[in-house]
Scaffold this motif. Sequence first.
Motif, PDB file in Angstrom:
ATOM      1  N   PHE A 460       0.822  -1.206   0.000  1.00  0.00           N
ATOM      2  CA  PHE A 460       0.000   0.000   0.000  1.00  0.00           C
ATOM      3  C   PHE A 460       0.863   1.266   0.000  1.00  0.00           C
ATOM      4  N   LYS A 470      -6.292   3.093  -2.750  1.00  0.00           N
ATOM      5  CA  LYS A 470      -6.537   1.762  -2.204  1.00  0.00           C
ATOM      6  C   LYS A 470      -7.804   1.158  -2.794  1.00  0.00           C
ATOM      7  N   TYR A 473      -7.222  -0.533  -6.027  1.00  0.00           N
ATOM      8  CA  TYR A 473      -6.577  -1.832  -5.825  1.00  0.00           C
ATOM      9  C   TYR A 473      -7.598  -2.861  -5.347  1.00  0.00           C
TER      10      TYR A 473
END
Length: 670
Positions: A460, A470, A473
């Motif tokens: 991260f 994030k 992802y």
Amino acid sequence: MKTKNLKVLFIDPTFDHNGISNPSIPLAIGLIGSYLKSKLPEVEVKIMKLASSIIKYLEREKPDVIAITNYLWNTNLANRISRFAREKNPEILLIFGGPEISPNTLDKEVFRKKYSHADLLVQHEGEVAFTKIIQTYLKLGRDKKKLREHIDTLGNCFYVDSSGKFINGPNLSRIEEGIDSIPSPYVIGLFDEFLFDNRFQPLIQTNRGCPYQCTFCHEGNSYFSKIDRHSTEYIQKELNYIADRVDPSVGLQIVDSNFGMYREDIQTAKYLRHLQDTKKWPMEIESNTGKSQLPRIIEVTKILNGALMINNSTQSMNDNVLKIIKRKNLRDLMNFVETIDAVQQPEFILPLPGETKETFITGLNKMLDTGKLIRLQVHPTMLLNNTEMYNRKTVKDYNLKTVYRQHWNLMGHLAGEFICETEEIVISTSTMKAEEVLSCRVYSVVLESLLRTQPLWEIFKYLETKKIKKSEYMSSFTNLIPQFPAIHEYLEEYKRALEEENFDSEEEVVQFMEKFSKEYISGEKGGDNLKYSMGLWIEHFDSMIDLVFATLKSLFPLSDKDIAEEIQTLESYLRCIYHGRGNTKIKKNETIKCEVNFDLLNWSMTKNLSSLENFRRPTTYSFRRTPLSEIDKIKIWNSFGFYRGKNFSGLPGNSSRLYLSKLRRNVEVS
């Protein structure tokens, strides 16, 4: 009025056959007991919590009165104990109180079955109400029948008569003398037994009441809208008493509804910091932080130097949903989240009236993209007594489909009966179908596995250097799951497990749980988010690592060789850190070496956000085993309370759970 020799047993029962299911000092009943003692000093007060000890006490002793506090997590346990007490002593005065007690419950038939044997039931604040009951009981020569006949002179009381009718007395106002009139149960010694047992965590309350009207919470009732606060002297005296007796390793829970929101909380925080500096306690503090006064809350967290675990009870990020449930979040909520450097645990409820799958996922992702250390907690929507949401109009208007299911694997045998705690949860609404709810639950498990204790925080950090959110992802990770059969099937099993536990009645839940109790005790069934989020790593480590890096690679052009090299370095590095977690065979005391073209260790430790390219230099790492790095699966499951095996010694505390991040090898530059 003969008060001498009157024995009153106060209980807040908890399961204790495999560890203590709720290891909190029973503050609520302690406050009622201490107030009773202040008005009737000669009354003998006994406070107990462990179910097995309570049963032994009732077999050995003969209390005149038993006062039981009811919460969602001990309703059926308390009910069994009350019936056992009546079996042992038919003359005992039996009184229930707590959040689950309400004469306005939606399902009156279920309530009748559970509480018709009680002599009286107390709603809302209990100190004055319970004391009036005992005073009246004594004046009437300890005559239970006459006591019921005086219901109109009592307060906050009702009972269920022989015909099943609810007989209500008048309502009492909040405690008029102020809560400082309630002697601290700590300071007068009622909790000494708990303080000297480090299995129990102290609870304090610096103020009582909540100005908000959330429909899912029993404090949303207007009865609790006024805030009543303890004096600084009261709070400090209580904290001193606790600090002088408690083991420093034990944390503290502040059960205020909005800690940090008021001016006085600054003073409390400063005194807690003084105790930390002088007595090394409390080093861990749990509380619900407030919903306004952002600068003050931030100041409190800074004073406490990282000890305060921040629980942002967000519930939803959608304004329409918040309006429906009468919820007010921090006006500058996102600013608050982005300002705090400590780990935060925003809590969401699924599915709330008006929420859709899209708005729910969008809300979670908005929190993720703050770039802060976030662990998102997702709880099922529960219909609870004494809440505005639990009424026929809300259920009808938003088409709330509900089922009963087991509550947190809380079950066991007591006094010859199988006991199981249950909850009534919402599985679909007019705006979210059942399958959409399950899909959101799966997403929450994925987030839990990747975010709780940050097992892959280097990834991260890498994403942050590339300005990739994030949420982007996580979305890609979720989309790729069907390509990884082991992960896909495990999450499908999670959905089936959730559906398997759902029933139309509480009786069906109890029958099901009794039939499969061994499977639940072993961990083969149950466990919800905790079991499945951790199980992804424990049982499917190799597939998870493959999926993690397949997702990372999918976010960048295949033609970018520099990024491909960086990702390959990250993958080699993290696989070595967790060497032995998957199916790789390892030799005892084996040290793994890895040669890479980047100084990943220094890059990962630097506080400034810097490109990995700036740390390009050939580096050789040694990954040395630790006492935990090669620990076997059974012991890891044991640490979470699952698959316990022969040597299982009880449910562990959070600090002893073996999250993946604890299983890393030590990294050194060779």
